[in-house]
Design a protein around this motif. Structure first.
Motif, PDB file in Angstrom:
ATOM      1  N   UNK A   1      48.024  34.433  60.010  1.00 21.20           N
ATOM      2  CA  UNK A   1      46.802  35.174  60.287  1.00 21.20           C
ATOM      3  C   UNK A   1      47.041  36.679  60.186  1.00 21.20           C
ATOM      4  N   UNK A   2      48.160  37.150  60.717  1.00 19.73           N
ATOM      5  CA  UNK A   2      48.467  38.577  60.608  1.00 19.73           C
ATOM      6  C   UNK A   2      48.699  38.978  59.148  1.00 19.73           C
ATOM      7  N   UNK A   3      49.330  38.114  58.395  1.00 24.00           N
ATOM      8  CA  UNK A   3      49.598  38.391  56.988  1.00 24.00           C
ATOM      9  C   UNK A   3      48.295  38.551  56.209  1.00 24.00           C
ATOM     10  N   UNK A   4      47.349  37.639  56.460  1.00 20.53           N
ATOM     11  CA  UNK A   4      46.058  37.706  55.763  1.00 20.53           C
ATOM     12  C   UNK A   4      45.295  38.957  56.188  1.00 20.53           C
ATOM     13  N   UNK A   5      45.264  39.233  57.497  1.00 22.73           N
ATOM     14  CA  UNK A   5      44.557  40.418  57.995  1.00 22.73           C
ATOM     15  C   UNK A   5      45.137  41.691  57.399  1.00 22.73           C
ATOM     16  N   UNK A   6      46.465  41.760  57.306  1.00 24.79           N
ATOM     17  CA  UNK A   6      47.111  42.945  56.743  1.00 24.79           C
ATOM     18  C   UNK A   6      46.773  43.131  55.270  1.00 24.79           C
ATOM     19  N   UNK A   7      46.738  42.025  54.540  1.00 24.50           N
ATOM     20  CA  UNK A   7      46.489  42.102  53.098  1.00 24.50           C
ATOM     21  C   UNK A   7      45.016  42.316  52.768  1.00 24.50           C
ATOM     22  N   UNK A   8      44.132  41.660  53.540  1.00 29.13           N
ATOM     23  CA  UNK A   8      42.705  41.692  53.205  1.00 29.13           C
ATOM     24  C   UNK A   8      41.887  42.559  54.161  1.00 29.13           C
ATOM     25  N   UNK A   9      42.512  43.052  55.231  1.00 27.49           N
ATOM     26  CA  UNK A   9      41.809  43.906  56.180  1.00 27.49           C
ATOM     27  C   UNK A   9      41.220  43.153  57.357  1.00 27.49           C
TER      28      UNK A   9
END
Length: 383
Positions: free
Chosen positions: A78-86
């Motif tokens: 979840x953190x990875x997706x948030x970091x990449x996509x905002x």
């Protein structure tokens, strides 16, 4: 340049925003550092999750996730997706301090400076358990009221979680005989590989709609079915949700209609007549071949009249199948006479290589019957 008044206004706005976040009681609003450790905590977070700020400060946010989600690396994902996509949003189970679960709507927002450097994450969580239970209660009513057989089962070990009355009636089981049991172990799937194929299709993201399959009832009766299925999340686990349509009786009716539409009649001993009417497609040509060969063999027919007067046209591939049927009948020792061939049919049959030197043809059915009787008379006189 920002004036003193603007700076004072901005400071006031920030203080109001902090006050709003602090007093939000229906939402857990807090910050994480770039590695996912809790750095702030509001009253809503304390009420929903059960931790005081002193208890949770500095702990990794994965403490809010069920063990199965931690095992598969969901917090880091979840953190990875948030970091990449905002931004990342999800609805799934979360864990309170006392170990109880609640259904949460979660939004994680990546916080970055003007140069794109990740400073941390903002996380907003809302407890929507009551809404989920209300939706599941409504779903349960629709589930049980549906006239179509429906079941919900675990994805991999195939155990029934829920079934409706229509499914019980179809298979002849009581609900208590199905819940918790494996559909494959009970022998309900006549061909278990069909279920395996359906699940494999769903896991690729493709939907399954109207897929044919065959099930076995408790009595041993086989049921021809069409299945439409999806993977759904049920209490935090992926499950197979399927709706069935019983095609057994309709398929029997279709077969009966097909048989009536291509009758093989015995005109007299040793003589069969096949009056074809309407379009002859691939399945019908195959059916004609099967019926004809069976009739020639069982009735020891020596002449067959196929009346094509009522056939307006025929596809080349179907014509090829028809010629194959005629040749197969000849191999059984019966003469074949084609009656009522139109110019269009003649052109199609020639196009697929029909050799009319070996196939007798007549202009109409009456002429064909007379020709067939002559053939039988000649054979009888020789005998």
């Amino acid at each position: 340049m920002e004036s003193q008044a603007d700076r004072s206004l901005n400071t006031a706005h920030q203080q109001l925003l902090q006050l709003l976040v602090k007093n939000l009681k229906d939402y857990a609003v807090f910050l994480l550092d770039p590695q996912g450790h809790v750095t702030t905590w509001n009253q809503g977070a304390e009420r929903i999750k059960g931790y005081t700020f002193d208890e949770i400060r500095g702990r990794h946010f994965s403490v809010f996730y069920p063990p199965e989600d931690i095992e598969r690396g969901k917090p880091a994902y979840e953190l990875k997706v948030a970091s990449a996509e905002g931004r990342f949003e999800d609805e799934s189970w979360r864990i309170r301090k006392d170990g109880s679960r609640f259904w949460a709507n979660v939004v994680i927002t990546a916080l970055k400076d003007e140069n794109g450097l990740l400073l941390g994450f903002g996380k907003v969580t809302r407890d929507i358990t009551e809404r989920k239970w209300a939706m599941e209660a409504a779903f349960e009513k629709l589930f049980q009221a549906s006239p179509n057989p429906i079941f919900l089962s675990t994805l991999d070990d195939r155990r029934f979680i829920e079934v409706n009355e229509a499914l019980c009636e179809l298979l002849g089981y009581q609900r208590e005989e199905l819940i918790g049991q494996s559909s494959v172990a009970l022998g309900i799937w006549l061909y278990p590989e069909e279920r395996t194929h359906i699940v494999a299709e769903l896991k690729t993201g493709r939907g399954v709609r109207g897929e044919p399959c065959e099930l076995r009832a408790k009595s041993g009766d086989r049921r021809l079915m069409e299945i439409s299925a999806d993977i759904v999340d049920f209490r935090g686990n992926p499950c197979l949700f399927a709706t069935l349509r019983d095609r057994t009786e309709s398929r029997r009716l279709e077969a009966a209609i097909e048989e009536l539409s291509t009758p093989v009649l015995q005109a007299q001993e040793g003589l069969l007549v096949v009056p074809l009417i309407g379009r002859v497609d691939g399945p019908r040509a195959w059916q004609l071949r099967t019926q004809l060969l069976n009739a020639v063999h069982t009735q020891r027919a020596r002449a067959v009249v196929i009346d094509l007067t009522g056939v307006p046209n025929i596809a080349r591939e179907t014509a090829d199948g028809l010629i194959g049927a005629i040749e197969a009948v000849r191999l059984l020792g019966a003469n074949v006479i084609l009656a009522g061939i139109s110019a269009i049919l003649a052109d199609t049959l020639v196009g697929v290589g029909a050799r009319f030197s070996k196939i007798k043809t007549t202009a109409d059915l009456q002429s064909a019957l007379e020709e067939a009787k002559n053939i039988l008379s000649e054979e009888n006189s020789i005998i």
